[in-house]
Motif scaffolding. Structure first.
Motif, PDB file in Angstrom:
ATOM      1  N   THR A  25       0.753  -1.334  -0.232  1.00 21.18           N
ATOM      2  CA  THR A  25      -0.170   0.412  -0.238  1.00 21.18           C
ATOM      3  C   THR A  25       0.561   1.255  -0.179  1.00 21.18           C
ATOM      4  O   THR A  25       1.172   1.845  -0.841  1.00 21.18           O
ATOM      5  N   GLU A  30       3.165   2.008  -3.179  1.00 17.23           N
ATOM      6  CA  GLU A  30       2.068   1.367  -4.239  1.00 17.23           C
ATOM      7  C   GLU A  30       2.692   0.777  -5.195  1.00 17.23           C
ATOM      8  O   GLU A  30       2.828   0.625  -5.988  1.00 17.23           O
ATOM      9  N   ALA A  49      -7.341  -5.517   2.575  1.00 20.97           N
ATOM     10  CA  ALA A  49      -8.468  -5.205   2.459  1.00 20.97           C
ATOM     11  C   ALA A  49      -6.686  -3.656   1.700  1.00 20.97           C
ATOM     12  O   ALA A  49      -7.054  -3.409   1.017  1.00 20.97           O
ATOM     13  N   ALA A  50      -5.583  -4.181   2.201  1.00 24.42           N
ATOM     14  CA  ALA A  50      -5.217  -4.071   0.885  1.00 24.42           C
ATOM     15  C   ALA A  50      -4.853  -4.152  -0.674  1.00 24.42           C
ATOM     16  O   ALA A  50      -4.690  -3.789  -1.567  1.00 24.42           O
ATOM     17  N   ASP A  70      -8.479  -5.147  -1.765  1.00 24.77           N
ATOM     18  CA  ASP A  70      -9.561  -5.147  -2.627  1.00 24.77           C
ATOM     19  C   ASP A  70      -9.189  -3.891  -3.239  1.00 24.77           C
ATOM     20  O   ASP A  70      -9.719  -3.612  -3.888  1.00 24.77           O
ATOM     21  N   SER A  71      -7.723  -3.275  -2.522  1.00 26.56           N
ATOM     22  CA  SER A  71      -7.241  -1.576  -3.494  1.00 26.56           C
ATOM     23  C   SER A  71      -7.284  -1.827  -4.422  1.00 26.56           C
ATOM     24  O   SER A  71      -7.515  -1.534  -5.773  1.00 26.56           O
ATOM     25  N   TYR A  72      -7.082  -2.552  -5.115  1.00 26.89           N
ATOM     26  CA  TYR A  72      -6.239  -3.137  -6.797  1.00 26.89           C
ATOM     27  C   TYR A  72      -8.069  -3.593  -7.412  1.00 26.89           C
ATOM     28  O   TYR A  72      -7.169  -3.989  -8.656  1.00 26.89           O
TER      29      TYR A  72
END
Length: 312
Positions: free
Chosen positions: A48, A51, A306-307, A309-311
């Motif tokens: 995260t 990036e 959660a990390a 999922d951000s993709y």
């Protein structure tokens, strides 16, 4: 988002997690899970914060390759718990960590993290090969200085250095290496060869420490040029240093090969190993949540999911 490949020196990280997270964190049956939790939290944060778009957990298929030991028998010898005839030596690893390594690998696989090793090679060599072949920016995550040799601003390769802990991450670039060691990243192998590294069983050149090694490389550029100067009484190199270099000749013949990470292993591409980061869904997500409950992995799995999922 521009592509950024993150390469994990996985063993370096799970050792750090084991010692950095209290071993009182256990499964109901008493099996410690601190290294698992710690590593998952590291990955969630690192991907995260920096990036990453692609991630490979690089694996030690042999932490003490036979070809390196053949060249320098003392290589990592102090870490050997048991020598195995016709097989890789067993590394001295805390019992509480040994029990967690299979689970670490399983959880990473279920989460869709690409895991790549190479026969009779270390994770460093896997990292070196992917860094050399990358068509994007590369972040190497490690607590070992050996991989500073890969730092290359021109090709966007940097090291996220974890030696001082996750609260004190250091982003290592060309400028950082020059400031800290007074050598260029391209000189780091020669520098490490000269000064040695007790943690890896590399003796170095007796009587030549970090300062002298850096001074010599600043003047002569390469180890080869230093060795040439040592054979020339008119080179300007002091008699004392010439004597020390000459005495270490056998070691200097082979040590650079041991120190240099392999840049050209036959490895599947990041795309072929599924390195692209993506949400974990379906049966895999259900399995991770089950593992979280069964193994007391708590919020670490939640944060990893959660990390990723951000993709989406």
């Amino acid at each position: 988002m521009a592509d950024r490949l993150m390469l994990l020196d996985t063993a370096s990280l799970y050792f750090r997690a084991f010692y950095g997270v209290p071993d009182t964190i256990k499964r109901d049956d008493g099996t410690p899970v601190n290294a698992v939790r710690g590593l998952l939290d590291m990955i969630a944060r690192l991907t995260t914060e920096f990036e990453a778009t692609h991630l490979i957990a690089c694996w030690d298929d042999n932490w003490r390759p036979t070809w390196r030991v053949a060249l320098v028998p003392s290589y990592k010898a102090q870490r050997v718990a048991k020598a195995v005839k016709n097989g890789p030596d067993v590394e001295e690893v805390p019992e509480g960590l040994v029990a967690q390594i299979p689970l670490i690998r399983h959880v990473l696989e279920v989460a869709g993290v690409a895991i790549v090793g190479a026969e009779d090679h270390e994770a460093d060599d896997v990292i070196g090969t992917y860094a050399a072949r990358a068509n994007s920016a590369v972040d190497v995550v490690t607590g070992d200085r050996d991989l500073f040799q890969l730092v290359d601003d021109e090709h966007e390769v940097r090291v996220i250095y974890t030696a001082r802990g996750m609260k004190n991450l250091e982003l290592v670039t060309d400028e950082v290496i020059v400031a800290k060691y007074k050598v260029l990243p391209s000189q780091y192998v020669d520098y490490a060869t000269l000064r040695g590294d007790a943690s890896d069983g590399l003796p170095g050149v007796a009587g030549i420490g970090e300062k002298t090694a850096a001074t010599l490389l600043a003047e002569y550029g390469t180890l080869e040029s230093i060795r040439d100067a040592a054979q020339d009484a008119d080179s300007g190199l002091s008699a004392s240093v010439r004597s020390k270099i000459a005495a270490a000749g056998d070691y200097l013949d082979v040590a650079p090969t041991v120190v240099t990470v392999v840049p050209d292993l036959d490895l599947a591409s990041p795309a072929e190993v599924g390195a692209g980061l993506a949400p974990v869904g379906g049966d895999a997500r259900d399995e991770l949540e089950r593992l979280s409950k069964d193994w007391n992995l708590g919020g670490s799995v939640t944060r990893l999911l959660a990390a990723f999922d951000s993709y989406a």
